[in-house]
Design an enzyme around this catalytic site. Structure first.
Site, PDB file in Angstrom:
ATOM      1  N   ASP A   2       0.984  15.583  13.407  1.00 57.94           N
ATOM      2  CA  ASP A   2       1.129  15.466  11.949  1.00 57.94           C
ATOM      3  C   ASP A   2      -0.237  15.247  11.301  1.00 57.94           C
ATOM      4  O   ASP A   2      -0.404  14.375  10.441  1.00 57.94           O
ATOM      5  CB  ASP A   2       2.077  14.320  11.586  1.00 57.94           C
ATOM      6  CG  ASP A   2       2.583  14.411  10.144  1.00 57.94           C
ATOM      7  OD1 ASP A   2       2.514  15.511   9.564  1.00 57.94           O
ATOM      8  OD2 ASP A   2       3.033  13.384   9.609  1.00 57.94           O
ATOM      9  N   LEU A  10       0.811  -1.217   0.000  1.00 53.27           N
ATOM     10  CA  LEU A  10       0.000   0.000   0.000  1.00 53.27           C
ATOM     11  C   LEU A  10       0.845   1.268   0.000  1.00 53.27           C
ATOM     12  O   LEU A  10       0.423   2.300  -0.516  1.00 53.27           O
ATOM     13  CB  LEU A  10      -0.931   0.015   1.222  1.00 53.27           C
ATOM     14  CG  LEU A  10      -1.953  -1.115   1.315  1.00 53.27           C
ATOM     15  CD1 LEU A  10      -2.738  -1.007   2.618  1.00 53.27           C
ATOM     16  CD2 LEU A  10      -2.901  -1.094   0.125  1.00 53.27           C
ATOM     17  N   GLY A  11       2.026   1.210   0.598  1.00 55.37           N
ATOM     18  CA  GLY A  11       2.880   2.385   0.661  1.00 55.37           C
ATOM     19  C   GLY A  11       4.181   2.050   1.351  1.00 55.37           C
ATOM     20  O   GLY A  11       4.338   0.998   1.960  1.00 55.37           O
TER      21      GLY A  11
END
Length: 418
Positions: A152, A25-26
């Site tokens: 974040d 996915l990443g």
């Protein structure tokens, strides 16, 4: 099986005989995230794979904080859940809830919610923006109540589940308090486009106020389809932030503008936290679904994970190196096969007052000495505990430190001292 606990065959990658890794996915500098499948019931999960050999000592505390933050927040419907943590000699696996709807930045870039500014349209109408933003602030307020500053918050870290509900993810840059007092932070982290002025200026800051600023940027993006501060370069945009120069499209309502103005107040002393502003503002009380109302109602009061609600971790987990780097305070660490309730009763017999922390852990008080006890379950039969000094360091070292060790020595095994 390789050194990372993976079995390979037929194109499959099985970790610790429990999960199959499917598609990537990443990826980041030291971790990859996969869509996975739990072999026991075929449930879909997300698996974050951290390569120990690729990490450095400076990164290890962030890994631990991500685990501890998600453990504290695991009960909120708008925060990605951490199901399990496993480890081998070379890998750490964080098994999490899979958000199948992708992130909000991909939705914007993909055109589904893309603003057509020339036509006066925007990514979300008021009702849609309100729905998603109410879910965001419910989760951020819950973080604040449990001593976690995300630091974040941005479109990339806001995900959608299969039912179209918002989920906050990625707590790798989070900061955790001891739940005893407000904590002032000084680390400059996060994404500049979503960071408060005091964070960018490298001043000491309140994590909750910094998260509130990021939420203000998100709400503006939901309603306007662009960032709130304009300029040809970073310096011009920063000046616009300090001057509180926000250019709203005409489509943004006055009520929403007031909220954004409050959240994007460049002065952190007058900027409200999410909890101080949002639960009372009329813009959020309109046209909300019963399910969302219940979610907000459930979490106005802190429903925290205490020491008895900790996550179950695999017996293969070894984060000792991370624990060594995590805190500078005086602390002791132990392993025990005794249930935490019995440990708590033993501490009471030693003359300590026992108080549940606001977001987890147990506060121990005796004659001016204040300790914080955190306990993690690392297998079905083993508990890992850490005791750190919050107040009364000298007195504790001279009197109580040895007394504490002796008082528990028959039921715990002391691992390290710092």
């Amino acid at each position: 099986m390789d050194a990372g606990g993976r079995e390979k065959g037929g194109g499959k990658s099985i970790i610790l005989k429990k999960y199959e890794l499917c598609r990537l996915l990443g990826r980041g500098s030291f971790a990859k995230v996969y869509q996975g499948r739990r072999l026991e019931d075929n449930a879909d999960v997300a698996v974050k794979v951290i390569d120990k050999s690729a990490t450095v000592a400076a990164v290890e505390p962030y890994i631990l904080r991500e685990i501890l933050a998600m453990r504290r927040l695991n009960h909120h419907p708008n925060i990605v859940k951490l199901h399990e943590v496993m480890a081998t000699k070379t890998k750490i696996y964080l098994v999490m809830e899979l958000a199948t709807g992708g992130d909000f930045l991909a939705k914007l870039n993909g055109g589904e919610f893309l603003a057509k500014l020339n036509g006066g349209e925007r990514p979300f109408d008021n009702a849609t923006a309100r729905r998603y933003f109410r879910q965001l602030i419910a989760a951020v307020s819950f973080c604040d109540q449990n001593g976690v500053a995300h630091r974040d918050i941005k479109l990339q870290n806001l995900l959608l589940d299969g039912d179209g509900n918002l989920k906050i993810s990625d707590f790798g840059l989070s900061a955790l308090s001891d739940h005893l007092k407000d904590v002032s932070l000084e680390t400059m982290c996060g994404t500049p486009a979503y960071s408060a002025p005091e964070v960018i200026s490298r001043k000491r800051y309140d994590g909750a106020k910094a998260d509130a600023w990021s939420c203000g940027v998100i709400l503006f993006e939901f309603l306007a389809g662009r960032r709130p501060f304009e300029g040809h370069n970073t310096s011009e945009r920063f000046r616009a932030m300090i001057r509180h120069e926000i250019r709203f499209p005409s489509s943004v309502s006055k009520s929403a503008r007031k909220i954004i103005h409050r959240l994007l107040d460049p002065n952190p002393l007058t900027r409200p936290t999410i909890g101080e502003l949002m639960m009372k503002h009329p813009w959020f009380k309109k046209s909300s679904s019963p399910a969302l109302e219940q979610s907000l109602s459930d979490h106005k009061e802190s429903k925290t994970m205490n020491a008895f609600d900790i996550i179950s971790m695999s017996s293969g987990l070894d984060l000792s190196g991370i624990f060594e780097e995590e805190m500078r305070e005086k602390r002791m660490r132990f392993v025990s096969t005794i249930e935490v309730g019995e440990i708590e009763e033993r501490v009471k017999k030693m003359g300590f007052g026992v108080e549940r922390g606001k977001g987890g852990g147990i506060r121990l008080v005796k004659e001016g000495v204040v300790l914080m006890l955190e306990i993690l379950r690392v297998s079905t039969e083993i508990w890992l505990g850490e005791i750190k000094v919050v107040n009364g360091g000298k007195e504790f070292e001279e009197i109580t430190w040895e007394e504490f060790k002796v008082g528990l020595t028959d039921i715990v095994s002391w691992q390290s001292e710092q």
